[in-house]
Design an enzyme around this catalytic site. Sequence first.
Site, mmCIF file in Angstrom:
data_model
loop_
_atom_site.group_PDB
_atom_site.id
_atom_site.type_symbol
_atom_site.label_atom_id
_atom_site.label_comp_id
_atom_site.label_asym_id
_atom_site.label_seq_id
_atom_site.Cartn_x
_atom_site.Cartn_y
_atom_site.Cartn_z
ATOM 1 N N GLY A 99 0.791 -1.226 0.000
ATOM 2 C CA GLY A 99 0.000 0.000 0.000
ATOM 3 C C GLY A 99 0.819 1.271 0.000
ATOM 4 O O GLY A 99 0.421 2.272 0.606
ATOM 5 N N GLU A 100 1.968 1.274 -0.698
ATOM 6 C CA GLU A 100 2.836 2.457 -0.664
ATOM 7 C C GLU A 100 2.187 3.676 -1.300
ATOM 8 O O GLU A 100 2.342 4.797 -0.818
ATOM 9 C CB GLU A 100 4.170 2.159 -1.359
ATOM 10 C CG GLU A 100 5.157 3.297 -1.243
ATOM 11 C CD GLU A 100 6.599 2.858 -1.265
ATOM 12 O OE1 GLU A 100 7.464 3.684 -0.984
ATOM 13 O OE2 GLU A 100 6.849 1.679 -1.565
ATOM 14 N N ARG A 102 -0.978 4.431 -1.325
ATOM 15 C CA ARG A 102 -1.952 4.956 -0.372
ATOM 16 C C ARG A 102 -1.260 5.709 0.768
ATOM 17 O O ARG A 102 -1.747 6.736 1.236
ATOM 18 C CB ARG A 102 -2.803 3.809 0.195
ATOM 19 C CG ARG A 102 -3.953 3.372 -0.706
ATOM 20 C CD ARG A 102 -4.482 2.011 -0.321
ATOM 21 N NE ARG A 102 -3.637 0.945 -0.846
ATOM 22 C CZ ARG A 102 -3.645 -0.306 -0.402
ATOM 23 N NH1 ARG A 102 -4.423 -0.642 0.599
ATOM 24 N NH2 ARG A 102 -2.859 -1.213 -0.943
ATOM 25 N N GLU A 133 2.021 -8.517 -4.941
ATOM 26 C CA GLU A 133 1.023 -7.452 -5.021
ATOM 27 C C GLU A 133 1.327 -6.518 -6.192
ATOM 28 O O GLU A 133 0.450 -6.125 -6.951
ATOM 29 C CB GLU A 133 0.991 -6.641 -3.728
ATOM 30 C CG GLU A 133 -0.122 -5.604 -3.719
ATOM 31 C CD GLU A 133 0.260 -4.284 -3.050
ATOM 32 O OE1 GLU A 133 -0.652 -3.534 -2.701
ATOM 33 O OE2 GLU A 133 1.460 -3.997 -2.916
ATOM 34 N N ASN A 134 2.591 -6.171 -6.354
ATOM 35 C CA ASN A 134 2.977 -5.282 -7.450
ATOM 36 C C ASN A 134 2.686 -5.896 -8.806
ATOM 37 O O ASN A 134 2.213 -5.217 -9.723
ATOM 38 C CB ASN A 134 4.469 -4.936 -7.352
ATOM 39 C CG ASN A 134 4.741 -3.859 -6.310
ATOM 40 O OD1 ASN A 134 3.848 -3.102 -5.950
ATOM 41 N ND2 ASN A 134 5.959 -3.796 -5.824
ATOM 42 N N ALA A 138 -1.767 -3.177 -12.673
ATOM 43 C CA ALA A 138 -1.727 -2.981 -14.126
ATOM 44 C C ALA A 138 -0.813 -1.837 -14.544
ATOM 45 O O ALA A 138 -0.573 -1.643 -15.721
ATOM 46 C CB ALA A 138 -3.144 -2.712 -14.654
#
Length: 304
Positions: A99-100, A102, A133-134, A138
């Site tokens: 969540g970087e 965010r 996650e990364n 997209a």
Amino acid sequence: MSTTHDPKRRALGKGLESLLPSRPAATPPPVKVEASPATPSGTPLEIPVELIDRNPFQTRTHFDEAKLVELAGSIASSGVVQPIVVRQGKDGRYTLIMGERRLLASKKAGKATIPAIVREVSNVQAMEMTIVENLQRADLNPMEQARAYERLSRDFQMTQEQMATRTGKDRTSISNFLRLLKLPESVQKSVEAGELSFGHARVLLALDSPEAIAAAAQKVLALHLSVRMTENYVQGIMNPESKVKADKPVVPVDPNVKEAQEQLRRSLGLKVSIEDKKGRGRVIIEYSGVEDFDAILTALGDRR
């Protein structure tokens, strides 16, 4: 005459005094709230943003500033919809896992805290969660994706099949991204900057040396060639003998055969030629290393 105190009157006076005080009530001093270590759980907690350190395993190298500003505006008005994921660090601090964007946008929005889920994970687990996650996003550029897959392979010994399962991506696509790491550094930077597309890069990989790839990439950039034009240019480099001499008769090529040949070249990013004589012939695929050979096996459906 004795003075008599009416208890009702005394009570009424006390009530009015409490509602309409004769002097302002003293304001209690502000209480400083210090964050205490959170217990790992699946329940989001409000954690001060200044206590959260950035993720040391982050594979993203570029964050679109305009999109960050847009996200910050959304957070300022509606808050953070999806909590970030952190783990406990030292001295009451936390380390970001997921969540970087965010977190960065919340800081831009002036938020003092951010909803976060605290997880108890090891360094290895945190790194894997970050990379996966990364890769499910997209908006990673092709080189960021290539390096993320390479890291899963190097640090976690994952096969391409396992990577495909964990990320939900196609195995052939993963193989093609990994092949981008064979590009010269200057060409990788052009792909990362968006000057060359993933399609351009795949076509350039058909050339047999880093020097040839770098020289061809400069030509593509200088002339603003499309992917299709780049294919023709690269084929001209790879097959100079295909230029028909004036005294040689032109042998007609079946359009269907030619189209199949081009599709194979685009799919594999390798030199492919089809020799066809009345419906019989052979398909020749040239490769320059083990990685190219693995890409061929992957495209042909090998599941080893």
